[in-house]
Design a protein around this motif. Structure first.
Motif, PDB file in Angstrom:
ATOM      1  N   SER A  73      58.674  85.429 109.154  1.00 44.29           N
ATOM      2  CA  SER A  73      57.565  84.582 109.607  1.00 44.29           C
ATOM      3  C   SER A  73      57.803  83.982 110.986  1.00 44.29           C
ATOM      4  O   SER A  73      56.941  83.269 111.512  1.00 44.29           O
ATOM      5  CB  SER A  73      57.330  83.451 108.597  1.00 44.29           C
ATOM      6  OG  SER A  73      58.451  82.572 108.555  1.00 44.29           O
ATOM      7  N   ILE A  74      58.966  84.261 111.586  1.00 46.84           N
ATOM      8  CA  ILE A  74      59.309  83.668 112.877  1.00 46.84           C
ATOM      9  C   ILE A  74      58.760  84.535 114.013  1.00 46.84           C
ATOM     10  O   ILE A  74      59.123  85.712 114.141  1.00 46.84           O
ATOM     11  CB  ILE A  74      60.836  83.524 113.031  1.00 46.84           C
ATOM     12  CG1 ILE A  74      61.422  82.715 111.873  1.00 46.84           C
ATOM     13  CG2 ILE A  74      61.172  82.874 114.374  1.00 46.84           C
ATOM     14  CD1 ILE A  74      60.930  81.306 111.770  1.00 46.84           C
ATOM     15  N   PRO A  75      57.889  83.993 114.859  1.00 53.21           N
ATOM     16  CA  PRO A  75      57.350  84.761 115.993  1.00 53.21           C
ATOM     17  C   PRO A  75      58.471  85.234 116.912  1.00 53.21           C
ATOM     18  O   PRO A  75      59.447  84.520 117.139  1.00 53.21           O
ATOM     19  CB  PRO A  75      56.448  83.731 116.706  1.00 53.21           C
ATOM     20  CG  PRO A  75      56.101  82.727 115.656  1.00 53.21           C
ATOM     21  CD  PRO A  75      57.306  82.636 114.774  1.00 53.21           C
ATOM     22  N   GLY A  76      58.325  86.460 117.403  1.00 54.34           N
ATOM     23  CA  GLY A  76      59.319  87.036 118.298  1.00 54.34           C
ATOM     24  C   GLY A  76      60.395  87.831 117.596  1.00 54.34           C
ATOM     25  O   GLY A  76      61.219  88.496 118.236  1.00 54.34           O
ATOM     26  N   MET A  77      60.408  87.795 116.238  1.00 53.11           N
ATOM     27  CA  MET A  77      61.441  88.490 115.481  1.00 53.11           C
ATOM     28  C   MET A  77      60.987  89.859 114.971  1.00 53.11           C
ATOM     29  O   MET A  77      61.691  90.495 114.190  1.00 53.11           O
ATOM     30  CB  MET A  77      61.879  87.628 114.293  1.00 53.11           C
ATOM     31  CG  MET A  77      62.828  86.513 114.666  1.00 53.11           C
ATOM     32  SD  MET A  77      64.430  87.127 115.267  1.00 53.11           S
ATOM     33  CE  MET A  77      65.164  87.693 113.730  1.00 53.11           C
ATOM     34  N   GLU A  78      59.850  90.315 115.448  1.00 59.52           N
ATOM     35  CA  GLU A  78      59.269  91.553 114.921  1.00 59.52           C
ATOM     36  C   GLU A  78      60.233  92.734 114.984  1.00 59.52           C
ATOM     37  O   GLU A  78      60.263  93.559 114.065  1.00 59.52           O
ATOM     38  CB  GLU A  78      57.978  91.891 115.672  1.00 59.52           C
ATOM     39  CG  GLU A  78      56.817  90.948 115.400  1.00 59.52           C
ATOM     40  CD  GLU A  78      56.923  89.641 116.168  1.00 59.52           C
ATOM     41  OE1 GLU A  78      56.126  88.724 115.895  1.00 59.52           O
ATOM     42  OE2 GLU A  78      57.798  89.529 117.067  1.00 59.52           O
ATOM     43  N   GLN A  79      61.026  92.829 116.044  1.00 59.11           N
ATOM     44  CA  GLN A  79      61.947  93.957 116.203  1.00 59.11           C
ATOM     45  C   GLN A  79      63.346  93.661 115.674  1.00 59.11           C
ATOM     46  O   GLN A  79      64.206  94.540 115.656  1.00 59.11           O
ATOM     47  CB  GLN A  79      62.026  94.362 117.683  1.00 59.11           C
ATOM     48  CG  GLN A  79      60.697  94.774 118.291  1.00 59.11           C
ATOM     49  CD  GLN A  79      60.004  95.859 117.490  1.00 59.11           C
ATOM     50  OE1 GLN A  79      60.595  96.898 117.171  1.00 59.11           O
ATOM     51  NE2 GLN A  79      58.738  95.616 117.146  1.00 59.11           N
ATOM     52  N   HIS A  80      63.574  92.435 115.249  1.00 58.41           N
ATOM     53  CA  HIS A  80      64.925  92.013 114.868  1.00 58.41           C
ATOM     54  C   HIS A  80      65.087  91.689 113.388  1.00 58.41           C
ATOM     55  O   HIS A  80      66.212  91.575 112.913  1.00 58.41           O
ATOM     56  CB  HIS A  80      65.331  90.773 115.681  1.00 58.41           C
ATOM     57  CG  HIS A  80      65.348  90.981 117.157  1.00 58.41           C
ATOM     58  ND1 HIS A  80      66.459  91.414 117.854  1.00 58.41           N
ATOM     59  CD2 HIS A  80      64.364  90.847 118.088  1.00 58.41           C
ATOM     60  CE1 HIS A  80      66.173  91.516 119.137  1.00 58.41           C
ATOM     61  NE2 HIS A  80      64.901  91.181 119.305  1.00 58.41           N
TER      62      HIS A  80
END
Length: 396
Positions: free
Chosen positions: A220-227
């Motif tokens: 649910s954390i923005p910016g973590m899509e690739q991680h």
């Protein structure tokens, strides 16, 4: 004589199951054992799941898609979206338990000799999965004095090397019951983005959060899509441990495409269990409300009981259904065996999981045990009293 592999010899025994032969012998000798060693809930599985299997009309028990039935994945995606995890069915691979999902994750992101940082104590089988995958676990210690909260991020920073591929957490934690705060999850996300590594979050206990606390997913954390890579399972949520259905979830297409090759190699997850798991998604919220109320009551009973035993130190869990207790013994492994082999109170005894097996650092947690509060309260009361009296007898 042919030799066993180095990998085979290196595989650790499960601290949860290695004492089973002693327990079986004790039962044959007429003892009753209260099983505090394993997270097998006694809550009934949802009726919808059982009925779906019971009332099936399948004539040929065939393979499913390697990623799992599309209908199940779509329904699962809907569930996640309702819990603030924006994923699609294409970003989910159904696995044979959360265990297979963890193996797929390690195989997809790490090569032999690569490193994964894990706060310890951690789910004991991470040691086994890492050995099977040729991955090195780099532990960062959390402490009972802080309820096993996330160690300072500076401690993670010290351990990151060119071989570091991921940080692995269990949230809420097995064996500690610790529930990570939103700030702690955010800190992990920031360090992952900074060092361009993954965060693998084992979230199989997501529904078990107590005292009004909320579970925050790494997804649910923005910016973590690739991680971010999430591991999940129906085992605990629906009290369906025997179904062996889990999943790997990620918005990173390379991770999903790579994990799919592992999924194809084992053909498909089991059919009947997917049918049951899909049906379980229709379970009403009232089921979980009742379960949380029951486990909160059990936790309170256990913790208050343990705190009254002289010499015992215990961390208060905020989630899952485990706690770590520090006992006034030198070696919890020996104590656990003694409980099964040599001790009885009114022909009853208990089985606990020695906690050293939940650490990667040698000679750590030697006087600790993991206790699962999955028994009804009457049995928990008896188990607590047995532990109290056993410690007195053992230390004499």
């Amino acid at each position: 004589m042919p030799k066993i592999s180095v990998k085979g010899n290196s595989m650790p025994e499960s601290p949860i199951r290695k004492l089973v032969p002693f327990a079986e012998k004790a039962v044959k000798n007429g003892k009753k054992i209260y099983l505090l060693n394993i997270g097998q809930p006694d809550i009934k599985s949802p009726a919808a799941a059982m009925d779906a299997v019971r009332n099936h009309d399948i004539e040929v028990l065939s393979y499913s898609h390697s990623a799992g039935f599309e209908g199940y994945r779509k329904k699962l995606a809907d569930y996640y979206n309702k819990t603030a995890i924006p994923v699609t069915s294409e970003e989910i691979i159904i696995t044979t338990g959360g265990s297979e999902a963890l193996l797929f994750a390690m195989g997809s992101i790490a090569d032999t000799g690569d490193e994964i940082i894990i706060p310890e104590p951690f789910y004991a089988n991470y040691n086994g999965f890492a050995t099977a995958s040729g991955v090195k676990i780099v532990p960062v210690e959390s402490k009972i004095e802080t309820n096993f909260a996330l160690p300072p991020i500076s401690e993670f920073e010290k351990l990151i090397t060119p071989k570091t591929k991921a940080i692995l957490i269990c949230n809420p934690g097995n064996p500690t019951g610790y529930l990570y705060t939103k700030e702690e999850i955010q800190q992990l996300a920031e360090i992952a983005i900074k060092h361009d590594i993954f965060v693998v979050a084992d979230e199989v206990y997501r529904e078990f959060a107590y005292d009004g606390a909320k579970h925050y997913s790494i997804m649910s954390i923005p910016g973590m899509e690739q991680h971010a890579i999430m591991i999940d399972s129906v085992s605990k949520r629906y009290s369906m441990c025997g179904a062996r259905i889990g999943c790997l979830v990620s918005k990173n297409k390379e991770v999903i495409n790579t994990a799919m090759k592992f999924a194809q190699a084992r053909l498909s997850p089991p059919t009947f269990e997917q049918i049951a798991s899909e049906a379980a998604l229709d379970t009403p919220q009232s089921y979980f409300d009742d379960v949380i109320k029951e486990y909160t009551s059990r936790r309170n009973l256990l913790i208050s009981g343990l705190e009254e035993i002289e010499g015992v130190k215990v961390a208060v869990p905020k989630g899952a259904f485990y706690c770590i207790a520090e006992l006034p013994v030198t070696n919890a492994d020996d104590f656990a065996k003694w409980l099964l082999e040599d001790y009885q109170l009114n022909n009853e005894t208990i089985m606990v999981a020695p906690a050293a097996g939940f650490y990667s650092t040698p000679n750590t947690g030697l006087n600790q045990v993991r206790i699962a509060y999955v028994l009804k309260k009457e049995d928990l009361e008896k188990a607590i009293n047995i532990l109290k009296e056993a410690l007195i007898a053992y230390n004499k």
